[in-house]
Design an enzyme around this catalytic site. Sequence first.
Site, mmCIF file in Angstrom:
data_model
loop_
_atom_site.group_PDB
_atom_site.id
_atom_site.type_symbol
_atom_site.label_atom_id
_atom_site.label_comp_id
_atom_site.label_asym_id
_atom_site.label_seq_id
_atom_site.Cartn_x
_atom_site.Cartn_y
_atom_site.Cartn_z
ATOM 1 N N LYS A 211 0.823 -1.212 0.000
ATOM 2 C CA LYS A 211 0.000 0.000 0.000
ATOM 3 C C LYS A 211 0.853 1.256 0.000
ATOM 4 O O LYS A 211 0.665 2.158 -0.822
ATOM 5 C CB LYS A 211 -0.938 -0.016 1.205
ATOM 6 C CG LYS A 211 -2.006 1.064 1.166
ATOM 7 C CD LYS A 211 -1.517 2.341 1.812
ATOM 8 C CE LYS A 211 -2.544 3.449 1.626
ATOM 9 N NZ LYS A 211 -2.058 4.706 2.260
ATOM 10 N N ASP A 230 -6.164 1.027 0.379
ATOM 11 C CA ASP A 230 -6.328 1.230 1.822
ATOM 12 C C ASP A 230 -7.753 0.841 2.188
ATOM 13 O O ASP A 230 -8.478 0.288 1.368
ATOM 14 C CB ASP A 230 -6.050 2.687 2.199
ATOM 15 C CG ASP A 230 -6.938 3.648 1.433
ATOM 16 O OD1 ASP A 230 -8.127 3.337 1.211
ATOM 17 O OD2 ASP A 230 -6.471 4.712 1.027
#
Length: 284
Positions: A211, A230
Amino acid sequence: MLIPVTEPLDLTSTLLSGQAFRWRQDGPWFHCIIFGGIVKLREVTGGVELRCAPQAEGSMVPLLRDYLGLGTDLEQVYETLLDDERLREAIHSYPGMRILRQDPWECLVSFICSSASNIPRITRNIEAMCTTFGRPVELDGLTRHTFPTPHDLAEAGSEALRGLGLGYRAEYVATASETIASGKVDLMPLREDSYEVALGTLTSLAGVGDKVANCVLLFSLDKPEAFPVDVWIERALQDWYLDGTKMSRKNMRRWASNHFGTYAGYANHYLFHDRRLKGRKASA
DNA sequence: CCACGGCCTGATTC
DNA sequence: AGAATCAGGCCGT
């Protein structure tokens, strides 16, 4: 000084959509430290008005055009995304919101700090690092501090960083800073590397997983296909695209890169911004 | 490759 | 009021 802008540009959405953490709004003006100088911007007819120090305004103009992502043809980006109903709506809601072209180092540290945190806290942590280890710069009676260098943060050490409230992220920032300061990893050249190669290099750093790496790739390393997943994006994909199909975050990233294509990162940021403004419960 | 628990911390929720 | 839960995840097992 006026920066003439004929391309679509929504300054507010671009600067305050959560891709950068150091822009502050003061009436019509936005201020930040960019390229080591303090910069003030505001939207005016025909473009963006600029004030800055200590650099001459004229020398800052091309740098800011670059930073603001004005080199990207947004119409072309939109063309590849408007077939999608959710994106069409988000793009119509925030036309002119752009992906910035940030400094990779600042971007890296910022997103390492973002893990399992929240915007106010991330912002506080970053500002604390700047006031403690950066250099003051002044303009119009306003003082901001430069973002600390890799050497600064490596020297600071994890204990001092914990003292600033970073929590367990302090170790990550300290270790990653050492890696960058030592020259073992050089961030800027990753702009020339492929997405996969740059991703591999970034995820070798402490505190950088899929991420965080995708945020750095998208917001600073010229990889518009990057797609950070996310919690917001995860929910958006679950609700709107996957119809409850179970999928890991990394697989969501792969699915989305494939689904949205070359500019998946823009799709990501529009979905993210839209989702976040509407709040968690509002959109089902 | 995936699943799971632990990790700082501060705000919000129960 | 004090305990869970959540917040723009990552790491090790």
